[in-house]
Design a protein around this motif. Structure first.
Motif, PDB file in Angstrom:
ATOM      1  N   HIS A   1       0.657  -1.138  -0.118  1.00 14.31           N
ATOM      2  CA  HIS A   1      -0.148  -0.080   0.111  1.00 14.31           C
ATOM      3  C   HIS A   1       0.937   1.153  -0.047  1.00 14.31           C
ATOM      4  O   HIS A   1       2.060   1.319   0.446  1.00 14.31           O
ATOM      5  CB  HIS A   1      -0.745   0.150   1.201  1.00 14.31           C
ATOM      6  N   GLU A   2       0.421   2.231  -0.424  1.00 13.13           N
ATOM      7  CA  GLU A   2       1.156   3.596  -0.524  1.00 13.13           C
ATOM      8  C   GLU A   2       1.225   4.388   0.627  1.00 13.13           C
ATOM      9  O   GLU A   2       0.341   4.238   1.721  1.00 13.13           O
ATOM     10  CB  GLU A   2       0.736   4.436  -1.466  1.00 13.13           C
ATOM     11  N   PHE A   3       2.128   4.867   1.059  1.00 14.31           N
ATOM     12  CA  PHE A   3       2.484   5.880   2.091  1.00 14.31           C
ATOM     13  C   PHE A   3       3.429   7.002   1.656  1.00 14.31           C
ATOM     14  O   PHE A   3       4.593   7.214   1.723  1.00 14.31           O
ATOM     15  CB  PHE A   3       3.212   5.202   3.262  1.00 14.31           C
ATOM     16  N   SER A   4       2.655   8.128   0.813  1.00 13.12           N
ATOM     17  CA  SER A   4       3.528   8.872  -0.130  1.00 13.12           C
ATOM     18  C   SER A   4       4.168   9.787   0.650  1.00 13.12           C
ATOM     19  O   SER A   4       5.276  10.223   0.248  1.00 13.12           O
ATOM     20  CB  SER A   4       2.361   9.686  -0.951  1.00 13.12           C
ATOM     21  N   GLU A   5       3.924  10.281   1.770  1.00 14.46           N
ATOM     22  CA  GLU A   5       4.774  11.216   2.626  1.00 14.46           C
ATOM     23  C   GLU A   5       6.170  10.286   2.840  1.00 14.46           C
ATOM     24  O   GLU A   5       6.945  11.722   3.152  1.00 14.46           O
ATOM     25  CB  GLU A   5       3.847  11.413   3.885  1.00 14.46           C
ATOM     26  N   GLN A   6       6.179   9.341   2.820  1.00 12.08           N
ATOM     27  CA  GLN A   6       7.655   8.877   2.933  1.00 12.08           C
ATOM     28  C   GLN A   6       8.116   8.185   1.691  1.00 12.08           C
ATOM     29  O   GLN A   6       9.026   7.294   1.717  1.00 12.08           O
ATOM     30  CB  GLN A   6       7.642   7.855   3.999  1.00 12.08           C
ATOM     31  N   SER A   7       7.672   8.566   0.536  1.00  8.49           N
ATOM     32  CA  SER A   7       8.220   8.197  -0.999  1.00  8.49           C
ATOM     33  C   SER A   7       7.740   6.667  -0.810  1.00  8.49           C
ATOM     34  O   SER A   7       8.650   5.863  -1.640  1.00  8.49           O
ATOM     35  CB  SER A   7       9.459   8.375  -1.217  1.00  8.49           C
ATOM     36  N   ILE A   8       6.589   6.009  -0.399  1.00  8.96           N
ATOM     37  CA  ILE A   8       6.440   4.643  -0.611  1.00  8.96           C
ATOM     38  C   ILE A   8       5.373   4.508  -1.420  1.00  8.96           C
ATOM     39  O   ILE A   8       3.993   5.061  -1.056  1.00  8.96           O
ATOM     40  CB  ILE A   8       6.178   3.932   1.090  1.00  8.96           C
ATOM     41  N   TYR A   9       5.446   3.992  -2.523  1.00  4.65           N
ATOM     42  CA  TYR A   9       4.437   3.719  -3.362  1.00  4.65           C
ATOM     43  C   TYR A   9       3.645   2.425  -3.620  1.00  4.65           C
ATOM     44  O   TYR A   9       4.310   1.452  -3.154  1.00  4.65           O
ATOM     45  CB  TYR A   9       5.032   4.240  -5.101  1.00  4.65           C
ATOM     46  N   SER A  10       2.441   2.314  -3.824  1.00  9.09           N
ATOM     47  CA  SER A  10       1.801   1.002  -3.828  1.00  9.09           C
ATOM     48  C   SER A  10       2.202   0.325  -5.035  1.00  9.09           C
ATOM     49  O   SER A  10       2.565   0.865  -6.280  1.00  9.09           O
ATOM     50  CB  SER A  10       0.027   1.303  -4.052  1.00  9.09           C
ATOM     51  N   TRP A  11       2.226  -1.147  -4.919  1.00  5.01           N
ATOM     52  CA  TRP A  11       2.538  -1.995  -6.058  1.00  5.01           C
ATOM     53  C   TRP A  11       1.838  -1.826  -7.466  1.00  5.01           C
ATOM     54  O   TRP A  11       2.262  -2.162  -8.663  1.00  5.01           O
ATOM     55  CB  TRP A  11       2.618  -3.513  -5.678  1.00  5.01           C
ATOM     56  N   VAL A  12       0.634  -1.063  -7.473  1.00  2.57           N
ATOM     57  CA  VAL A  12      -0.262  -0.963  -8.513  1.00  2.57           C
ATOM     58  C   VAL A  12       0.037   0.615  -9.186  1.00  2.57           C
ATOM     59  O   VAL A  12      -0.417   0.564 -10.243  1.00  2.57           O
ATOM     60  CB  VAL A  12      -1.791  -0.878  -8.043  1.00  2.57           C
ATOM     61  N   ALA A  13       0.986   1.436  -8.488  1.00  2.24           N
ATOM     62  CA  ALA A  13       1.260   2.563  -9.132  1.00  2.24           C
ATOM     63  C   ALA A  13       2.047   2.340 -10.473  1.00  2.24           C
ATOM     64  O   ALA A  13       2.842   1.383 -10.400  1.00  2.24           O
ATOM     65  CB  ALA A  13       2.357   3.404  -8.172  1.00  2.24           C
ATOM     66  N   PRO A  14       1.755   3.195 -11.435  1.00  3.29           N
ATOM     67  CA  PRO A  14       2.494   3.003 -12.625  1.00  3.29           C
ATOM     68  C   PRO A  14       4.119   2.695 -12.608  1.00  3.29           C
ATOM     69  O   PRO A  14       4.650   2.009 -13.141  1.00  3.29           O
ATOM     70  CB  PRO A  14       2.154   4.208 -13.616  1.00  3.29           C
ATOM     71  N   VAL A  15       4.571   3.726 -11.627  1.00  9.86           N
ATOM     72  CA  VAL A  15       6.194   3.622 -11.576  1.00  9.86           C
ATOM     73  C   VAL A  15       6.744   2.346 -10.948  1.00  9.86           C
ATOM     74  O   VAL A  15       7.648   2.122 -11.072  1.00  9.86           O
ATOM     75  CB  VAL A  15       6.525   4.796 -10.553  1.00  9.86           C
ATOM     76  N   ALA A  16       5.651   1.360 -10.173  1.00  9.29           N
ATOM     77  CA  ALA A  16       5.959   0.306  -9.571  1.00  9.29           C
ATOM     78  C   ALA A  16       6.518  -0.651 -10.735  1.00  9.29           C
ATOM     79  O   ALA A  16       7.353  -1.779 -10.110  1.00  9.29           O
ATOM     80  CB  ALA A  16       4.873  -0.236  -8.616  1.00  9.29           C
ATOM     81  N   ALA A  17       6.230  -0.443 -11.931  1.00  4.58           N
ATOM     82  CA  ALA A  17       6.776  -1.592 -12.869  1.00  4.58           C
ATOM     83  C   ALA A  17       8.079  -1.657 -13.006  1.00  4.58           C
ATOM     84  O   ALA A  17       8.707  -2.527 -13.602  1.00  4.58           O
ATOM     85  CB  ALA A  17       5.947  -1.268 -14.200  1.00  4.58           C
ATOM     86  N   ILE A  18       8.918  -0.459 -12.502  1.00  7.44           N
ATOM     87  CA  ILE A  18      10.262  -0.352 -12.663  1.00  7.44           C
ATOM     88  C   ILE A  18      11.123  -1.394 -11.730  1.00  7.44           C
ATOM     89  O   ILE A  18      12.205  -1.728 -11.696  1.00  7.44           O
ATOM     90  CB  ILE A  18      11.167   0.870 -12.459  1.00  7.44           C
ATOM     91  N   ARG A  19      10.159  -2.091 -10.619  1.00 11.27           N
ATOM     92  CA  ARG A  19      10.823  -2.900  -9.647  1.00 11.27           C
ATOM     93  C   ARG A  19      11.282  -4.207 -10.186  1.00 11.27           C
ATOM     94  O   ARG A  19      12.110  -4.790  -9.541  1.00 11.27           O
ATOM     95  CB  ARG A  19       9.789  -3.110  -8.442  1.00 11.27           C
TER      96      ARG A  19
END
Length: 607
Positions: free
Chosen positions: A95-113
């Protein structure tokens, strides 16, 4: 080198502690909103009441997400250089926690992992492609706030293991959300595929098809470009039985999925048709021959009769549909079925077809709450059934007519469905043989075929092969214990034998399987309080696996297909195939150890 690794480990542990503290602070604030009482909301202005009910619901959902993050804040960190040349750190989690730059696995940028260090790109919901450079990638396993695994790779250095804790506890179950962290790139691409249209995910037991389908649901309900199209309440998952329903219900919240309808075909049909006081029966009759012939005549009526019409007098409508196809004996059987108010899958399918032909839609009663004079009041209304997404688990066990009914409930703007199963494991009469049966045209890239991940031992597969089944036995499998066959002629003796064997599997999963449900009554009573023992029919065991399996009540008559009257040759051949497939399903449920108990050995009558 060891000092260098130790410093890295301490830095990661320190950061985990820091993030957990931030999560706890946020959790404290959100919990206060989630716990807002209805009495407090009732004192607000009417316009504010609706707003606060939505805020409270969102807060309750966020509490669940933050609880998950507290135990596992993230599983990958990428140090990147943006297109503008800025250095940034991205963390990825369930899940996301954006205030600490933690993105959910479903976010578009998460594909780079899934990419190796170097220049990579990913797509935004708008379709625009962004290109970045991954300088360094760190992978973690964090469970209950404790670091268990840590690896590091960069542009100039291959992947290096920094830390791995030794696992000493046996783990009897695998939590679905953990798979998010271990997902492969190919699986992620399936999950992120275009949302519109049908998708087939097929493969044998152990191939991960159900896991992939559930992650598809999670993605569509949470990804920025699809979330509005796929609100959870507009999604339905059809499962085979209540056991699978309960299993899915415990797994989905871990992926952030709530309010999705999980149901069996019979439950859904009773609800749609507003049938109260009726019960579902898988097959009606006193013995297999009687049940088979009853099903054959019902199937023929289902496929050929186009003259009957819908009536609220359900059994009158059904008899009108069946009358010209029933033998005198089956007419008497139907009269008994009517008296007992029991319906099978053919009955419900016909009633649903007749209903839809008359009304051109399905509706369902929905309960909701409204504020009336500062008091929350329950109301009901008829709501049109219109699903954004339909998931059908073990699709090979459904009649084409059932699948067509589900298609009639899909929204025009999405027409999104996922069929999960293995068409080679059909264990019911009349089920789908070809996708043309339901006018489903699935493109090659959306017809996903997963390979079997063999977890069975070599000895189990060798034994299955000796029974005449065509089965692949890969190299490198563990040998495992030899399959045990015991001639045991009574249920009490079978129970005693099982009790002798199970002490070594106190933490493993155990399956007790039989051909017929009635045979399992005493086993269910005996092992009702033992959580790791599951008592199922062979058909019910489809799609699950156990460390050790006991197949009980084996005797030749239970698998024989002998008809004394009125069956077409094609039906006899299909029933023989089904009998053999049912047994194959049962044999392949065992991972480590297989015991076969009964009056005869299988090799004496299976070929």
């Amino acid at each position: 080198m060891e000092k260098y690794k130790q410093e890295l480990i301490e830095q990661v542990k320190s950061h985990i502690g820091f993030i957990k503290e931030k999560i706890q602070q946020r959790l404290h604030n959100v919990t206060a909103l989630a716990n807002t009482s209805l009495s407090q909301i009732s004192k607000m202005a009417p316009a504010d009441q609706v707003v606060y009910m939505d805020l409270r619901a969102n807060a309750q959902k966020r509490v669940v997400e933050l609880d998950h993050l507290d135990g596992s804040p993230y599983f990958i960190k990428c140090k990147i250089i943006t297109e503008q040349g800025q250095e940034e750190e991205y963390f990825f989690a369930k899940h996301e926690f954006s205030e600490q730059s933690i993105y959910s696995w479903v976010a578009p940028v998460a594909a780079i992992r899934f990419e190796s260090p170097g220049q990579v790109s990913y797509k935004l919901p708008s379709g625009k492609t962004k290109t970045i450079t991954i300088k360094q990638k760190e992978q973690y396993m964090i469970v209950d706030g404790t670091l268990l695994f840590f690896s590091l790779e960069s542009e100039n250095k291959p992947r290096e293991l920094i830390y791995q804790e030794y696992f000493t506890k046996q783990k009897s179950e695998f939590a679905l959300p953990e798979i998010v962290a271990q997902m492969e790139k190919a699986q992620d691409q399936v999950i992120r595929a275009s949302h519109q249209g049908p998708m087939i995910i097929s493969g044998p037991a152990g191939s991960g098809k159900t896991t992939l389908a559930l992650h598809r649901v999670a993605y569509l309900t949470q990804a920025p470009d699809t979330a509005e199209l796929y609100p959870p309440r507009s999604i339905v998952i059809f499962v085979q039985d209540t056991g699978t329903k309960d299993y899915f219900s415990t797994l989905l919240p871990g992926l952030g999925i709530r309010d999705v309808t999980i149901t069996t075909f019979s439950e859904w049909a009773f609800l749609v048709l507003n049938m109260v006081g009726y019960t579902y029966v898988e097959r009606y009759g006193d013995n297999d021959e009687e049940k088979d012939l009853y099903e054959y005549q019902k199937l023929k009526a289902l496929r050929e009769n186009t003259s009957s019409v819908w009536s609220r007098n359900y059994f009158t409508a059904l008899f009108s549909h069946y009358e010209d196809y029933f033998s005198a004996q089956n007419s008497k059987l139907f009269a008994r079925q009517k008296k007992e108010k029991k319906l099978d899958r053919f009955d419900l399918t016909i009633l649903l077809k007749l209903y839809f032909e008359k009304y051109k839609k399905f509706e369902i009663k929905r309960e909701y709450q409204v504020w009336v004079k500062d008091k929350l009041t329950n109301r009901t209304e008829n709501t049109l059934i219109s699903y954004s997404l339909v998931i059908v688990d073990e699709f090979q066990n459904y009649l084409p007519e059932q699948l067509r009914i589900f298609k009639n409930c899909l929204q025009e703007k999405t027409q999104s469905s996922v069929y999960v199963g293995d068409i080679a494991q059909q264990v019911k009469l009349g089920t789908i043989k070809n996708w043309k049966d339901i006018d489903e045209d699935v493109s090659l890239e959306r017809n996903i075929r997963l390979s079997k991940v063999y977890r069975n031992t070599k000895n189990i597969l060798d034994y299955i092969q000796t029974l005449g089944y065509s089965i692949e036995i890969p190299d490198g499998l563990k040998q495992g214990p030899v399959v045990t066959e015991k001639i045991i002629d009574t249920i009490p003796k079978e129970i005693a034998y099982i009790k002798e064997c199970i002490p070594t599997y106190e933490k493993g999963s155990i399956g007790i399987l039989a051909k017929n449900d009635a045979y399992l009554i005493d086993f269910r009573k005996e092992f009702a309080d033992t959580k790791n023992i599951h008592v199922l029919t062979m058909v019910e065991s489809q799609g699950v696996e156990f460390d050790i399996v006991f197949i009980v009540g084996i005797h030749k008559e239970s698998f024989e297909v002998v008809y004394h009257y009125g069956a077409l040759a094609e039906y006899i051949e299909e029933r023989k195939r089904i009998q053999k497939d049912i047994l194959y399903v049962a044999l392949t449920r065992a991972i480590i150890e297989l015991h076969i108990l009964g009056r005869e050995k299988l090799k004496h009558f299976v070929n």
